[in-house]
Design a protein around this motif. Structure first.
Motif, short mmCIF file in Angstrom:
data_model
loop_
_atom_site.label_atom_id
_atom_site.label_comp_id
_atom_site.label_asym_id
_atom_site.label_seq_id
_atom_site.Cartn_x
_atom_site.Cartn_y
_atom_site.Cartn_z
N PRO A 151 62.25 -18.03 -3.40
CA PRO A 151 61.97 -18.83 -2.29
C PRO A 151 62.29 -20.10 -2.02
O PRO A 151 63.23 -20.80 -1.60
CB PRO A 151 60.77 -18.80 -1.94
CG PRO A 151 60.26 -17.42 -2.78
CD PRO A 151 61.28 -17.37 -4.06
N PRO A 152 61.94 -21.01 -3.23
CA PRO A 152 62.91 -22.50 -3.44
C PRO A 152 64.39 -22.64 -3.79
O PRO A 152 65.08 -23.59 -2.80
CB PRO A 152 62.18 -22.82 -4.83
CG PRO A 152 61.80 -21.21 -5.34
CD PRO A 152 61.46 -21.04 -4.71
N LEU A 171 66.16 -21.52 0.09
CA LEU A 171 65.01 -22.51 1.32
C LEU A 171 66.75 -23.85 0.52
O LEU A 171 66.69 -24.87 1.74
CB LEU A 171 64.32 -23.23 1.45
CG LEU A 171 63.51 -24.16 2.15
CD1 LEU A 171 63.77 -23.79 3.67
CD2 LEU A 171 62.14 -23.86 1.81
N THR A 188 65.00 -32.91 -1.72
CA THR A 188 64.56 -32.33 -0.08
C THR A 188 63.23 -33.42 0.20
O THR A 188 63.11 -32.70 1.88
CB THR A 188 63.81 -30.80 -1.15
OG1 THR A 188 62.61 -31.23 -1.73
CG2 THR A 188 64.77 -30.09 -1.15
N PRO A 237 59.31 -30.37 8.43
CA PRO A 237 58.86 -28.95 7.88
C PRO A 237 59.49 -28.46 7.05
O PRO A 237 58.94 -27.76 5.82
CB PRO A 237 58.43 -27.99 9.16
CG PRO A 237 58.77 -28.55 9.87
CD PRO A 237 59.68 -30.29 10.18
N LEU A 238 60.92 -28.29 7.16
CA LEU A 238 61.66 -28.42 5.66
C LEU A 238 61.51 -28.54 4.56
O LEU A 238 61.53 -27.90 3.26
CB LEU A 238 62.84 -27.86 6.45
CG LEU A 238 63.32 -26.82 7.98
CD1 LEU A 238 64.77 -27.19 8.28
CD2 LEU A 238 63.29 -25.44 7.17
N SER A 239 61.27 -29.84 4.51
CA SER A 239 61.48 -30.28 3.64
C SER A 239 59.68 -30.58 2.26
O SER A 239 60.30 -30.08 1.06
CB SER A 239 61.32 -32.14 4.22
OG SER A 239 61.28 -33.06 2.37
N VAL A 240 59.07 -30.22 3.93
CA VAL A 240 57.40 -29.75 3.50
C VAL A 240 56.88 -28.59 2.73
O VAL A 240 56.72 -28.56 1.06
CB VAL A 240 56.11 -30.22 4.58
CG1 VAL A 240 55.27 -29.56 3.64
CG2 VAL A 240 56.57 -31.72 5.09
N ALA A 241 58.03 -27.58 2.76
CA ALA A 241 57.99 -26.72 2.19
C ALA A 241 58.92 -26.41 1.74
O ALA A 241 58.23 -25.41 0.26
CB ALA A 241 58.68 -25.26 3.40
N SER A 242 59.86 -26.79 1.44
CA SER A 242 60.68 -27.01 -0.36
C SER A 242 59.63 -27.87 -0.76
O SER A 242 60.14 -27.09 -2.32
CB SER A 242 62.23 -28.14 0.15
OG SER A 242 63.15 -27.37 1.25
N VAL A 300 57.23 -27.89 -1.32
CA VAL A 300 55.79 -26.98 -1.62
C VAL A 300 56.16 -26.25 -2.57
O VAL A 300 56.22 -25.76 -4.08
CB VAL A 300 54.93 -26.83 -0.38
CG1 VAL A 300 53.90 -25.44 -0.77
CG2 VAL A 300 53.65 -27.78 -0.04
N LEU A 301 57.36 -25.77 -2.04
CA LEU A 301 57.70 -24.14 -3.44
C LEU A 301 58.29 -24.14 -4.44
O LEU A 301 57.93 -23.91 -5.65
CB LEU A 301 59.11 -23.46 -2.43
CG LEU A 301 58.36 -22.82 -1.17
CD1 LEU A 301 59.47 -21.93 -0.62
CD2 LEU A 301 57.97 -21.32 -1.58
#
Length: 473
Positions: free
Chosen positions: A22-23, A26, A91, A184-189, A191-192
């Protein structure tokens, strides 16, 4: 590649640690999604800010200038220190860039946002390639072709979503929504990355000695000379004109200084001595440059023409692009299971030329199905070339420099994209019409013919090992 703490990745796990996927995926698609979304946003941005195509082209060039500089530098840092910290820092910058772009009052600030995006998306692909290499070493299964194919497919999938998503975002929230998406893409990256990327081993030894080793390994003078050389060259390529000849002279002088520095350095940023003996890798980089001239001239030039020259809305222009990337995904999945790269490169080269010839038949009154036919044919080289170039670097590069070598692949690709952006701006001028699009196609055909020639003449391709398609299973 640095060692990891005990327990970060289970040492007894026989296969690729799928928590890393996932990371990896993404992070690696942050750049492609910003590349493809902007393709349908250029016309709305130009209308909103009163900027012609020659100015909005800087939104493309700014991102690729930053990324061309940043990818090999960040890649080298990843080679030395591992991917986690570089991934998290870059990220996070993507989110900041998203905020700046969303609130930008004018074109200048918008260009700054794209520069920040370029630097912010630098770590994803080199980090992914470094993780693939480290997992291959850990599991004893070299060249995990299944994971490399997954990375290629992820990028192609995002390329499918990009233009369509861009059109939807513009329809709902205007062009600023295409920048807001990065938050939101940055936040998800992040976190992962925090959850699953392996930590570097704790530093040991005398702090002063460690700092001395780091300074020598980083080769800061080499990095600065590389950045200055590439900046001078790319500034010329953004808007080539005889009056700017001095930029080429500066680039040549800085390049000579860079070469002298790297040949004498104990731990060079880019080991030119190794590259000098690795002709296949250099040929792969050159193929990447000309392949991306064709690919990005199509992505940006064709998209702008379908909107302004043919009269489609941004959303419908995104829909027209879908066959390209759907075919590319299918081709990547099927061809990723087959060994070798020479056949992929040859078919991809011929596919580029055929698609360009079809573009020459298009006009403002052409039936809509002919546009879909062109994008359908372009999907074949899109899928084959990306996968073959990526796999070539994986098997040709020094394993200890895989991240920086992957970064250099992207650098050459982005130089090609900037040439494509400049060619599109010069072909269209202030008005995007069919004549300008046809002028751009002739440039694409020249690049496509060079790509075919480079592939036919490269005898090393038949000897190159192929990634192990079973390693990731």
């Amino acid at each position: 590649m640095t060692d990891t703490e005990p327990g970060a990745i289970r040492k007894d796990q026989p296969g690729f640690d799928r928590r890393l996927l996932p990371p990896m995926m993404l992070g690696s698609v942050l750049n492609p999604i910003n590349s493809t979304i902007i393709s349908v946003a250029l016309v709305p941005i130009g209308k909103a800010l009163g900027a012609p195509a020659s100015q909005t082209a800087w939104l493309v060039s700014a991102l690729y200038l930053a990324t061309s500089l940043g990818q090999p530098v960040v890649g080298r840092l990843i080679d030395l220190f591992g991917p986690r910290r570089l991934f998290l820092a870059s990220t996070s910058l993507v989110g900041i860039a998203g905020v700046v772009g969303t609130l930008a009052p004018n074109m200048a600030v918008l260009i700054v946002a794209r520069v920040l995006l370029g630097f912010g998306t630098c770590s994803g692909y080199p980090a992914a390639m470094a993780l693939v290499r480290s997992e291959a070493k850990r599991t004893g299964r070299d060249s995990p072709g299944g994971v490399l194919t997954a990375l290629a497919v992820a990028n192609q999938t995002i390329a499918v979503i990009g233009p369509l998503l861009g059109g939807l975002l513009i329809a709902v929230g205007g062009w600023r929504a295409t920048f807001a998406l990065n938050v939101p893409l940055s936040v998800a990256s992040v976190v992962l990355g925090l959850l699953w990327l392996p930590r570097s081993a704790p530093a040991t030894g005398d702090p002063a000695e460690r700092r001395g080793r780091l300074v020598s390994q980083l080769d800061l003078p080499g990095m600065l000379l590389f950045a200055a050389t590439l900046t001078s060259l790319l500034l010329f390529l953004m808007n080539p004109h005889p009056r700017d000849w001095y930029l080429l002279v500066i680039a040549a002088a800085l390049g000579a200084g860079f070469a002298m520095r790297e040949l004498r350095a104990d731990a060079p940023f880019i080991d030119l001595r190794v590259f000098g003996g690795n002709t296949p890798l250099l040929a792969t980089y050159l193929r990447a440059l000309v392949a991306y001239v064709v690919a990005y001239a199509f992505l940006y030039g064709f998209s702008q023409w379908t909107e302004e020259g043919y009269g489609l809305s941004p959303f419908r222009a995104g829909l027209v692009q879908i066959p390209t990337f759907l075919v590319a995904i299918g081709v990547s999945i099927v061809s990723g299971r087959r060994p070798g790269v020479r056949g992929k490169l040859l078919v991809g080269a011929v596919g580029q030329i055929v698609a360009c010839l079809l573009m020459l038949t298009l006009g403002g009154s052409s039936p809509l199905w002919t546009l879909f036919l062109v994008t359908l044919v372009f999907g074949l080289p899109q899928g084959l070339n990306n996968l073959a170039l990526q796999n070539s670097v994986y098997v040709q590069a020094d394993p200890e420099r895989i991240a920086s070598s992957a970064g250099l692949l992207r650098t050459f690709a982005y130089i090609g994209s900037m040439i494509a952006s400049s060619a599109a701006a010069a072909s269209f001028g202030k008005h995007i019409d069919t004549g300008g699009m046809h002028h751009l196609v002739w440039i694409m055909l020249a690049a496509g013919a060079l790509y075919l020639l480079l592939t036919v003449l490269d005898r090393s391709l038949g000897r190159a090992p192929a990634p192990d398609t079973q390693a990731a299973k």
